[in-house]
Design an enzyme around this catalytic site. Structure first.
Site, mmCIF file in Angstrom:
data_model
loop_
_atom_site.group_PDB
_atom_site.id
_atom_site.type_symbol
_atom_site.label_atom_id
_atom_site.label_comp_id
_atom_site.label_asym_id
_atom_site.label_seq_id
_atom_site.Cartn_x
_atom_site.Cartn_y
_atom_site.Cartn_z
ATOM 1 N N GLY A 87 34.568 -43.423 57.584
ATOM 2 C CA GLY A 87 35.223 -44.307 58.558
ATOM 3 C C GLY A 87 35.164 -43.749 59.966
ATOM 4 O O GLY A 87 34.743 -42.608 60.189
ATOM 5 N N ARG A 90 36.694 -40.922 64.996
ATOM 6 C CA ARG A 90 36.897 -40.614 66.421
ATOM 7 C C ARG A 90 36.320 -41.716 67.289
ATOM 8 O O ARG A 90 35.910 -41.482 68.414
ATOM 9 C CB ARG A 90 36.243 -39.297 66.771
ATOM 10 C CG ARG A 90 34.778 -39.237 66.405
ATOM 11 C CD ARG A 90 34.168 -38.117 67.137
ATOM 12 N NE ARG A 90 32.836 -37.829 66.640
ATOM 13 C CZ ARG A 90 32.025 -37.029 67.272
ATOM 14 N NH1 ARG A 90 32.397 -36.465 68.383
ATOM 15 N NH2 ARG A 90 30.840 -36.789 66.777
ATOM 16 N N ASP A 122 39.846 -33.997 65.280
ATOM 17 C CA ASP A 122 40.763 -34.285 66.391
ATOM 18 C C ASP A 122 40.517 -35.652 67.021
ATOM 19 O O ASP A 122 41.222 -36.052 67.947
ATOM 20 C CB ASP A 122 40.656 -33.186 67.457
ATOM 21 C CG ASP A 122 39.243 -33.059 68.020
ATOM 22 O OD1 ASP A 122 38.360 -33.869 67.647
ATOM 23 O OD2 ASP A 122 39.011 -32.147 68.833
ATOM 24 N N GLY A 123 39.482 -36.341 66.555
ATOM 25 C CA GLY A 123 39.200 -37.671 67.104
ATOM 26 C C GLY A 123 38.539 -37.645 68.470
ATOM 27 O O GLY A 123 38.346 -38.683 69.092
ATOM 28 N N ARG A 173 30.096 -47.030 73.874
ATOM 29 C CA ARG A 173 28.845 -47.333 73.181
ATOM 30 C C ARG A 173 28.765 -48.826 72.893
ATOM 31 O O ARG A 173 29.759 -49.444 72.522
ATOM 32 C CB ARG A 173 28.795 -46.530 71.881
ATOM 33 C CG ARG A 173 27.588 -46.802 71.023
ATOM 34 C CD ARG A 173 27.360 -45.695 70.022
ATOM 35 N NE ARG A 173 28.225 -45.757 68.856
ATOM 36 C CZ ARG A 173 28.152 -44.901 67.833
ATOM 37 N NH1 ARG A 173 27.269 -43.911 67.866
ATOM 38 N NH2 ARG A 173 28.967 -45.000 66.810
ATOM 39 N N ASP A 249 25.734 -43.364 56.282
ATOM 40 C CA ASP A 249 26.726 -43.838 57.265
ATOM 41 C C ASP A 249 26.149 -43.866 58.673
ATOM 42 O O ASP A 249 26.781 -44.399 59.589
ATOM 43 C CB ASP A 249 27.992 -42.969 57.232
ATOM 44 C CG ASP A 249 27.683 -41.486 57.359
ATOM 45 O OD1 ASP A 249 26.917 -40.978 56.521
ATOM 46 O OD2 ASP A 249 28.193 -40.839 58.283
ATOM 47 N N ASN A 250 24.955 -43.308 58.850
ATOM 48 C CA ASN A 250 24.313 -43.332 60.155
ATOM 49 C C ASN A 250 23.103 -44.253 60.159
ATOM 50 O O ASN A 250 22.221 -44.119 61.000
ATOM 51 C CB ASN A 250 23.897 -41.916 60.566
ATOM 52 C CG ASN A 250 25.095 -41.024 60.830
ATOM 53 O OD1 ASN A 250 26.176 -41.505 61.179
ATOM 54 N ND2 ASN A 250 24.916 -39.733 60.649
ATOM 55 N N ASP A 259 23.809 -42.934 66.223
ATOM 56 C CA ASP A 259 24.329 -41.596 65.999
ATOM 57 C C ASP A 259 23.335 -40.534 66.435
ATOM 58 O O ASP A 259 22.434 -40.158 65.689
ATOM 59 C CB ASP A 259 24.752 -41.379 64.549
ATOM 60 C CG ASP A 259 25.880 -40.369 64.485
ATOM 61 O OD1 ASP A 259 25.817 -39.400 65.247
ATOM 62 O OD2 ASP A 259 26.820 -40.562 63.701
HETATM 63 P P1 AMP Z 1 28.918 -37.954 62.260
HETATM 64 O O1 AMP Z 1 28.448 -36.622 61.777
HETATM 65 O O2 AMP Z 1 29.179 -38.009 63.738
HETATM 66 O O3 AMP Z 1 28.084 -39.077 61.781
HETATM 67 O O4 AMP Z 1 30.369 -38.148 61.619
HETATM 68 C C1 AMP Z 1 30.609 -38.171 60.243
HETATM 69 C C2 AMP Z 1 32.044 -38.531 60.004
HETATM 70 O O5 AMP Z 1 32.911 -37.560 60.565
HETATM 71 C C3 AMP Z 1 32.479 -39.863 60.596
HETATM 72 O O6 AMP Z 1 33.383 -40.444 59.699
HETATM 73 C C4 AMP Z 1 33.156 -39.447 61.876
HETATM 74 O O7 AMP Z 1 34.084 -40.408 62.315
HETATM 75 C C5 AMP Z 1 33.828 -38.149 61.466
HETATM 76 N N1 AMP Z 1 34.042 -37.264 62.603
HETATM 77 C C6 AMP Z 1 33.120 -36.558 63.285
HETATM 78 N N2 AMP Z 1 33.684 -35.851 64.272
HETATM 79 C C7 AMP Z 1 35.005 -36.088 64.227
HETATM 80 C C8 AMP Z 1 36.134 -35.639 65.003
HETATM 81 N N3 AMP Z 1 36.006 -34.798 66.031
HETATM 82 N N4 AMP Z 1 37.351 -36.117 64.647
HETATM 83 C C9 AMP Z 1 37.502 -36.960 63.622
HETATM 84 N N5 AMP Z 1 36.491 -37.415 62.866
HETATM 85 C C10 AMP Z 1 35.255 -36.992 63.163
HETATM 86 MG MG MG Z 2 28.015 -41.031 62.148
#
Ligand code: AMP
Ligand code: MG
Length: 490
Positions: A87, A90, A122-123, A173, A249-250, A259
């Site tokens: 989900g 952030r 941390d979002g 974005r 998810d990407n 992403d």
């Molecule tokens: P990503 O690697 O950017 O595709 O992220 C994979 C998952 O990790 C997704 O569900 C993102 O929303 C979550 N995520 C990545 N970085 C953060 C962050 N700093 N805080 C909260 N969720 C994160």
């Molecule tokens: Mg992603």
């Protein structure tokens, strides 16, 4: 606040598709860059966006009228391992607008604070990865490759804690949608066929409106996603792009590159290249990308099985028949693109000739982008061969190939100038070179200097034009970029 004509459709899906959550305000928003042409395309007023109220919105400090902010639910296979709940951890989807071309676009704030999907995160987003995504996604758009876009980058005035304290930022974005293969998986893994159907109907309405009226709309949806991904991955390979984290998810159902965490472009051509520090086994290496796309699309097809036919055996047959079409679609796009890259569009032997060049490039650590760009000059006459052959460890590897290439060009009978012009339109002079991207990020993060970001953005907005004043941006790094590493953009 007003000025954004929101028209939100995703929030009309059932409640279990998302969590309502406003962005978390930040201390001191400062606009780094607004993408004015994109704002205008979206029907937004660039001056309003660049003004105090606009910047507040872009930072997440105020929710504009008509927005209905949500974090969307999705699952995903990460490096082959299934995670049933990821989900938007952030990112907050402010809402949708219909752009000047009648296309519905999501406006999402990435790095907008915690959501119910944040897990231990941390979002937030750090400035470096935000600038990387802004720069590279806009470079992809300028290259003509489907991608999410960057509307704005805003510094938050707050630090984020990673290995060190880093300046924080929010990226606005824009995407055709944020529906991922993992969004389908989220509901399928819960046995929620009703939700899979609602999501499929939503995706059809957005991305394949004509297919929505087909006899078998869900088969048409699957076909559409497969075709878009085949074209997309072919386009990546043709410019030397390595996505780096092709988790399900990407992967966007809309067929956009999404992403930009650990992505990078090839310097020296080697299909085994993978830059990402977390991809130790090269699962997402350059040359693996078509195969991984099929793997991901197979996961998508699995989620759609209950919609594809009455009984499972028949549904599996339908899915398999759809998935095998990836190969021919990809091959046509990739091989056609290779033929254009060497100026032999329409020549049935061109792709094989290009393949042979690629083998020679790989054996000689030839720079991918420079080889094809300088080949455009060589198409005008052998005087320009020196520039190409110098890129090969053993220049005679090029010479032998060039003799055969010239033979084919002569047979094709087009004027050298016309051939060169056609080649320059598909072989970029300028890509986001990894060493340039790193230097740009270092200047911004360490010196608060956005000059390199502005300069690099300007050059990359015209990737197919020779820009003699900026020729140094086309150069390969010392040593061919070997050993370059990227890190996931968290
Ligand atoms: P990503 O690697 O950017 O595709 O992220 C994979 C998952 O990790 C997704 O569900 C993102 O929303 C979550 N995520 C990545 N970085 C953060 C962050 N700093 N805080 C909260 N969720 C994160
Ligand atoms: Mg992603």
């Amino acid at each position: 606040m007003t000025a954004i004509p929101f028209d939100n459709s995703y929030v009309r899906l059932p409640d279990r598709f998302f969590a309502r959550r406003a962005p978390t305000p930040v201390a001191a928003p400062r606009l780094i860059r607004l993408n004015r042409p994109l704002a205008a395309k979206l029907g937004l007023d660039p001056d309003w966006l660049a003004g105090p109220a606009g910047v507040e919105m872009l930072a997440g400090n105020g929710v504009p009228d008509g927005a209905d902010p949500i974090a969307t639910a999705y699952a995903g296979h990460q490096f082959g391992n299934f995670v049933p709940q990821l989900g938007d951890g952030r990112a907050v989807l402010l809402g949708e607008v219909v752009d000047r071309d009648g296309q519905r676009r999501d406006i999402q704030l990435k790095g907008a604070g915690p959501t119910p999907f944040s897990r231990r995160g941390d979002g937030r987003a750090a400035l470096g990865p935000v600038l990387r995504e802004y720069l590279v996604s806009e470079a992809m758009a300028a290259l003509g490759i489907p991608t999410t876009r960057a509307l704005a980058a805003v510094a938050t005035g707050e630090p984020v804690l990673r290995e060190t304290r880093l300046p924080g930022a929010v990226l606005a974005r824009v995407a055709a949608s944020h529906i991922r293969v993992g969004t389908f998986q989220y509901f399928a893994t819960r046995g929620d066929t009703e939700a899979v159907r609602a999501l499929a109907d939503h995706a059809l309405a957005r991305h394949d409106p004509e297919a929505a009226a087909a006899v078998h709309p869900y088969r048409a949806l699957l076909d559409g996603v497969i075709a878009r991904q085949a074209d997309l991955v072919a386009a990546w390979l043709l410019v030397g792009f390595v996505h780096g984290v092709m988790n399900t998810d990407n992967m966007s159902v809309a067929g956009e590159t999404i992403d930009y965490g650990p992505c990078a472009f090839l310097d020296a051509y080697d299909p085994r290249t993978s830059f990402s520090s977390i991809d130790a086994h090269g699962r997402y290496a350059y040359g693996q990308q078509p195969g991984i796309a099929v793997w991901n699309l197979t996961r998508l097809a699995e989620t759609l099985l209950p919609l594809l036919a009455e009984d499972e055996a028949a549904a599996v047959e339908v899915a398999e028949a759809a998935l095998v079409k990836f190969k021919s679609r990809f091959e046509a796009a990739y091989r056609g693109g290779l033929a254009r890259k060497i100026g032999l569009s329409g020549d049935p032997d061109a792709a094989a000739l290009a393949d042979d060049l690629l083998v020679r490039m790989a054996g000689n650590r030839a720079d991918f982008t420079l080889t094809f760009r300088r080949l455009c000059d060589a198409a005008e006459g052998p005087e320009a061969d020196a520039g190409v052959r110098d890129l090969f460890v053993d220049p005679t590897a090029y010479d032998a190939w060039a003799v055969r290439w010239r033979g084919r060009l002569a047979e094709a009978g087009r004027s050298p100038a016309a051939t060169a012009a056609a080649m320059r339109a598909v072989n970029p002079a300028f890509i986001p070179r990894n060493h340039r991207v790193e230097a740009m990020i270092a200047a911004a993060v360490e010196q608060d200097d956005f000059g390199p970001f502005e300069a690099l953005s300007a050059v990359l907005s015209r990737p197919y034009d020779d820009q003699p004043a900026h020729a140094h941006y086309a150069e390969a790094p010392e040593g061919g970029g070997a050993g370059y590493r990227t890190f996931c953009g968290t």
